[in-house]
Structure formats: structure tokens, C-alpha cells
Design a protein around this motif. Structure first.
Motif, PDB file in Angstrom:
ATOM      1  N   GLN A 154       0.825  -1.208   0.000  1.00 54.56           N
ATOM      2  CA  GLN A 154       0.000   0.000   0.000  1.00 54.56           C
ATOM      3  C   GLN A 154       0.863   1.263   0.000  1.00 54.56           C
ATOM      4  O   GLN A 154       0.559   2.222  -0.712  1.00 54.56           O
ATOM      5  CB  GLN A 154      -0.944   0.003   1.204  1.00 54.56           C
ATOM      6  CG  GLN A 154      -2.064  -1.011   1.098  1.00 54.56           C
ATOM      7  CD  GLN A 154      -2.885  -1.093   2.365  1.00 54.56           C
ATOM      8  OE1 GLN A 154      -2.341  -1.210   3.460  1.00 54.56           O
ATOM      9  NE2 GLN A 154      -4.211  -1.037   2.221  1.00 54.56           N
ATOM     10  N   VAL A 155       1.933   1.263   0.775  1.00 53.39           N
ATOM     11  CA  VAL A 155       2.832   2.412   0.808  1.00 53.39           C
ATOM     12  C   VAL A 155       3.530   2.572  -0.546  1.00 53.39           C
ATOM     13  O   VAL A 155       3.604   3.674  -1.089  1.00 53.39           O
ATOM     14  CB  VAL A 155       3.863   2.289   1.948  1.00 53.39           C
ATOM     15  CG1 VAL A 155       4.876   3.426   1.894  1.00 53.39           C
ATOM     16  CG2 VAL A 155       3.170   2.255   3.304  1.00 53.39           C
ATOM     17  N   ARG A 156       4.008   1.477  -1.095  1.00 54.62           N
ATOM     18  CA  ARG A 156       4.674   1.514  -2.403  1.00 54.62           C
ATOM     19  C   ARG A 156       3.713   2.044  -3.467  1.00 54.62           C
ATOM     20  O   ARG A 156       4.086   2.863  -4.306  1.00 54.62           O
ATOM     21  CB  ARG A 156       5.183   0.116  -2.753  1.00 54.62           C
ATOM     22  CG  ARG A 156       6.073   0.054  -3.956  1.00 54.62           C
ATOM     23  CD  ARG A 156       6.722  -1.309  -4.211  1.00 54.62           C
ATOM     24  NE  ARG A 156       6.116  -2.454  -3.555  1.00 54.62           N
ATOM     25  CZ  ARG A 156       6.535  -3.002  -2.408  1.00 54.62           C
ATOM     26  NH1 ARG A 156       7.566  -2.493  -1.768  1.00 54.62           N
ATOM     27  NH2 ARG A 156       5.938  -4.052  -1.892  1.00 54.62           N
ATOM     28  N   GLN A 157       2.457   1.595  -3.456  1.00 56.86           N
ATOM     29  CA  GLN A 157       1.471   2.054  -4.439  1.00 56.86           C
ATOM     30  C   GLN A 157       1.191   3.537  -4.269  1.00 56.86           C
ATOM     31  O   GLN A 157       1.074   4.272  -5.253  1.00 56.86           O
ATOM     32  CB  GLN A 157       0.178   1.251  -4.318  1.00 56.86           C
ATOM     33  CG  GLN A 157      -0.818   1.553  -5.418  1.00 56.86           C
ATOM     34  CD  GLN A 157      -0.273   1.229  -6.798  1.00 56.86           C
ATOM     35  OE1 GLN A 157       0.211   0.130  -7.033  1.00 56.86           O
ATOM     36  NE2 GLN A 157      -0.314   2.191  -7.698  1.00 56.86           N
ATOM     37  N   ALA A 158       1.087   4.004  -3.046  1.00 59.07           N
ATOM     38  CA  ALA A 158       0.862   5.433  -2.797  1.00 59.07           C
ATOM     39  C   ALA A 158       2.009   6.265  -3.350  1.00 59.07           C
ATOM     40  O   ALA A 158       1.791   7.322  -3.967  1.00 59.07           O
ATOM     41  CB  ALA A 158       0.672   5.686  -1.313  1.00 59.07           C
ATOM     42  N   LEU A 159       3.230   5.801  -3.138  1.00 55.49           N
ATOM     43  CA  LEU A 159       4.398   6.516  -3.656  1.00 55.49           C
ATOM     44  C   LEU A 159       4.430   6.486  -5.181  1.00 55.49           C
ATOM     45  O   LEU A 159       4.718   7.495  -5.831  1.00 55.49           O
ATOM     46  CB  LEU A 159       5.681   5.926  -3.089  1.00 55.49           C
ATOM     47  CG  LEU A 159       5.909   6.162  -1.600  1.00 55.49           C
ATOM     48  CD1 LEU A 159       7.039   5.260  -1.075  1.00 55.49           C
ATOM     49  CD2 LEU A 159       6.229   7.622  -1.330  1.00 55.49           C
ATOM     50  N   THR A 160       4.124   5.332  -5.750  1.00 50.45           N
ATOM     51  CA  THR A 160       4.106   5.197  -7.201  1.00 50.45           C
ATOM     52  C   THR A 160       3.065   6.130  -7.810  1.00 50.45           C
ATOM     53  O   THR A 160       3.328   6.800  -8.828  1.00 50.45           O
ATOM     54  CB  THR A 160       3.811   3.737  -7.608  1.00 50.45           C
ATOM     55  OG1 THR A 160       4.846   2.908  -7.078  1.00 50.45           O
ATOM     56  CG2 THR A 160       3.767   3.568  -9.109  1.00 50.45           C
ATOM     57  N   ASN A 161       1.894   6.202  -7.207  1.00 57.90           N
ATOM     58  CA  ASN A 161       0.837   7.101  -7.709  1.00 57.90           C
ATOM     59  C   ASN A 161       1.283   8.555  -7.643  1.00 57.90           C
ATOM     60  O   ASN A 161       0.922   9.355  -8.514  1.00 57.90           O
ATOM     61  CB  ASN A 161      -0.442   6.917  -6.900  1.00 57.90           C
ATOM     62  CG  ASN A 161      -1.105   5.572  -7.151  1.00 57.90           C
ATOM     63  OD1 ASN A 161      -0.790   4.867  -8.111  1.00 57.90           O
ATOM     64  ND2 ASN A 161      -2.022   5.203  -6.271  1.00 57.90           N
ATOM     65  N   ALA A 162       2.061   8.899  -6.641  1.00 60.88           N
ATOM     66  CA  ALA A 162       2.530  10.287  -6.489  1.00 60.88           C
ATOM     67  C   ALA A 162       3.613  10.642  -7.489  1.00 60.88           C
ATOM     68  O   ALA A 162       3.790  11.825  -7.811  1.00 60.88           O
ATOM     69  CB  ALA A 162       3.048  10.518  -5.067  1.00 60.88           C
ATOM     70  N   LEU A 163       4.327   9.630  -7.965  1.00 60.32           N
ATOM     71  CA  LEU A 163       5.383   9.889  -8.949  1.00 60.32           C
ATOM     72  C   LEU A 163       4.761  10.234 -10.282  1.00 60.32           C
ATOM     73  O   LEU A 163       5.189  10.969 -11.070  1.00 60.32           O
ATOM     74  CB  LEU A 163       6.310   8.678  -9.104  1.00 60.32           C
ATOM     75  CG  LEU A 163       7.190   8.379  -7.912  1.00 60.32           C
ATOM     76  CD1 LEU A 163       7.903   7.050  -8.099  1.00 60.32           C
ATOM     77  CD2 LEU A 163       8.211   9.483  -7.698  1.00 60.32           C
TER      78      LEU A 163
END
Length: 102
Positions: free
Chosen positions: A93-102
Motif C-alpha cells: 500500500q505504501v509503495r502504491q501510494a508513492l508510485t501514484n505520487a510519482l
């Protein structure tokens, strides 16, 4: 990208959240990207940061795990994960949140 980890003093999930955030950043090749941990100590600070519980991850000032209608509060936070409620979001979930922000 600016990342902050907002917590209340003594939060038992501060270290697990920080470790999970660091793991996700490193996994995305963002090893040099640092994040700040900020203590929220009063209701005024909670309102200003739109802080709905500890720990909260902000990415460029946005809470990717925000739930509509939650009021600012000095409390522990629970995250909805595939395995049920937890004190921190999963690594995915954290990785996906970061990926979405990139």
C-alpha cells in the motif's frame, strides 16, 4: 517529492511506519529521498495538518490513505489492509501510494 510522517508522541507505530516507508522508498530506487518525522502535539496542529491519527504519511502534503469525513484528531490511526485493520499500511500500500505520487 516531499514526504512527512506525522505522529503523536509515544505512538507505538512510529518505528514500524518509518521502516515501512523507508523500505518502500528503497524498493522504488528512491534511496536518497529522505522523509521528515513531525510530532503533532495539540489539536491546533492536528487541524492545521489535517491529521486524522498517528501515524499519517503525507506525500507532497496529501494523505493518500485519507478517509472522507474523518475529523482531525490526536489518536491512533487504523488502516484498512487486505488482512484487516492494522496500525500501519502494508508495504504494498505504501509503495502504491508513492508510485501514484510519482
Amino acid at each position: 517529492m516531499k514526504i512527512e510522517l506525522l505522529v503523536v508522541p509515544g505512538c507505538p507505530n512510529t518505528e514500524p511506519a518509518a521502516a515501512r516507508l523507508r523500505q518502500a522508498l528503497d524498493g522504488l530506487g528512491l534511496n536518497d529521498l529522505a522523509f521528515q518525522t513531525r510530532l503533532i502535539t495539540d489539536h491546533v496542529g492536528a487541524e492545521a495538518a489535517r491529521f486524522t491519527g498517528s501515524p499519517t504519511i503525507l506525500i507532497d502534503g496529501h494523505d493518500p490513505f485519507a478517509e472522507p469525513g474523518r475529523a482531525p484528531a490526536l489518536t491512533c490511526r487504523l488502516y484498512r489492509t487486505p488482512d484487516g485493520l492494522a496500525g500501519v499500511p502494508t508495504a504494498d500500500q505504501v509503495r502504491q501510494a508513492l508510485t501514484n505520487a510519482l
